[in-house]
Motif scaffolding. Structure first.
Motif, mmCIF file in Angstrom:
data_model
loop_
_atom_site.group_PDB
_atom_site.id
_atom_site.type_symbol
_atom_site.label_atom_id
_atom_site.label_comp_id
_atom_site.label_asym_id
_atom_site.label_seq_id
_atom_site.Cartn_x
_atom_site.Cartn_y
_atom_site.Cartn_z
ATOM 1 N N HIS A 85 0.859 -1.177 0.000
ATOM 2 C CA HIS A 85 0.000 0.000 0.000
ATOM 3 C C HIS A 85 0.891 1.221 0.000
ATOM 4 O O HIS A 85 2.092 1.106 -0.190
ATOM 5 C CB HIS A 85 -1.019 -0.003 1.146
ATOM 6 N N ARG A 102 -12.106 -11.367 6.089
ATOM 7 C CA ARG A 102 -13.205 -10.839 5.273
ATOM 8 C C ARG A 102 -12.962 -9.381 4.897
ATOM 9 O O ARG A 102 -13.258 -8.965 3.787
ATOM 10 C CB ARG A 102 -14.519 -10.942 6.026
ATOM 11 N N GLN A 103 -12.447 -8.621 5.814
ATOM 12 C CA GLN A 103 -12.274 -7.186 5.585
ATOM 13 C C GLN A 103 -10.900 -6.800 5.062
ATOM 14 O O GLN A 103 -10.771 -5.887 4.272
ATOM 15 C CB GLN A 103 -12.521 -6.424 6.894
ATOM 16 N N GLN A 104 -9.846 -7.497 5.518
ATOM 17 C CA GLN A 104 -8.484 -7.028 5.255
ATOM 18 C C GLN A 104 -7.520 -8.192 5.107
ATOM 19 O O GLN A 104 -7.514 -9.093 5.920
ATOM 20 C CB GLN A 104 -8.024 -6.142 6.427
ATOM 21 N N ASP A 116 -0.669 -4.690 6.710
ATOM 22 C CA ASP A 116 -1.899 -4.825 5.930
ATOM 23 C C ASP A 116 -1.609 -4.613 4.443
ATOM 24 O O ASP A 116 -0.725 -3.837 4.075
ATOM 25 C CB ASP A 116 -2.939 -3.793 6.376
ATOM 26 N N SER A 118 -3.358 -3.308 0.926
ATOM 27 C CA SER A 118 -4.516 -2.514 0.517
ATOM 28 C C SER A 118 -5.447 -3.374 -0.327
ATOM 29 O O SER A 118 -5.013 -4.284 -1.030
ATOM 30 C CB SER A 118 -4.088 -1.264 -0.253
ATOM 31 N N ARG A 119 -6.724 -3.087 -0.260
ATOM 32 C CA ARG A 119 -7.707 -3.877 -1.016
ATOM 33 C C ARG A 119 -7.446 -3.797 -2.513
ATOM 34 O O ARG A 119 -7.612 -4.773 -3.233
ATOM 35 C CB ARG A 119 -9.117 -3.407 -0.700
ATOM 36 N N ARG A 120 -7.026 -2.641 -2.993
ATOM 37 C CA ARG A 120 -6.757 -2.477 -4.426
ATOM 38 C C ARG A 120 -5.554 -3.291 -4.889
ATOM 39 O O ARG A 120 -5.483 -3.685 -6.040
ATOM 40 C CB ARG A 120 -6.491 -1.007 -4.751
ATOM 41 N N ALA A 122 -4.421 -6.157 -3.388
ATOM 42 C CA ALA A 122 -4.441 -7.524 -2.868
ATOM 43 C C ALA A 122 -4.319 -8.578 -3.966
ATOM 44 O O ALA A 122 -3.515 -9.502 -3.855
ATOM 45 C CB ALA A 122 -5.697 -7.763 -2.044
ATOM 46 N N SER A 123 -5.087 -8.466 -5.044
ATOM 47 C CA SER A 123 -5.027 -9.501 -6.086
ATOM 48 C C SER A 123 -3.678 -9.474 -6.804
ATOM 49 O O SER A 123 -3.106 -10.526 -7.100
ATOM 50 C CB SER A 123 -6.176 -9.350 -7.084
#
Length: 147
Positions: A85, A102-104, A116, A118-120, A122-123
């Motif tokens: 991130h 589920r969230q992070q 952590d 970042s969700r963007r 992650a893939s």
């Protein structure tokens, strides 16, 4: 929450061997009036702090330099270093586990840090980890001798 262990952590000798095969040169970092060489393969994590970057090394030491994380990212080996991130880049050689939630999504490193993703990113991160693991397996597989 259960930890999804990626692989068993690499030994120091294995990290040294892989560093040579991944072409990880020393970094030349600016300090007060001089430059200092630092071995890239010993960096566990880089943490952005505004216009500064805090380096976390395998031996537990830390070092802050007056360069942004974005500038440092361009100097690192893209096969081994992954930006999770806006504030962290990690060295996959020191990845200990991936912790899906589920969230992070988060990861743990061999030095005990938990970071952590970042969700963007992650893939993309998961694709990079899989590619990195495949390269490690290929390096460990003995090559047939040429006649």
């Amino acid at each position: 929450m259960r930890a999804n262990l990626v692989t068993k952590p690499l030994t120091h000798a294995h990290v040294e061997q892989i560093a040579g095969q991944f072409a990880m040169p020393d970094l030349l970092l600016p300090f007060w009036g001089y430059r200092k060489k630092m071995p890239m393969h010993q960096i566990v994590r880089l943490e952005g702090e505004g216009n500064y970057t805090l380096f976390h090394f395998a031996d537990g030491s830390q070092l802050m330099v007056s360069l942004t994380l974005k500038k440092m990212e361009g100097r690192l080996s893209p096969k081994v270093f992954v930006r999770l991130h806006k504030k962290n880049i990690v060295n996959l050689l020191y990845l200990e586990g991936i912790h899906p939630d589920r969230q992070q999504l988060s990861i743990s490193l061999v030095n005990g840090d938990r970071v952590d993703v970042s969700r963007r990113k992650a893939s993309r991160f998961m694709k990079q980890v899989k590619g990195f693991q495949q390269e490690l397996i290929a390096l460990d597989t003995p090559q047939p001798a040429l006649a």
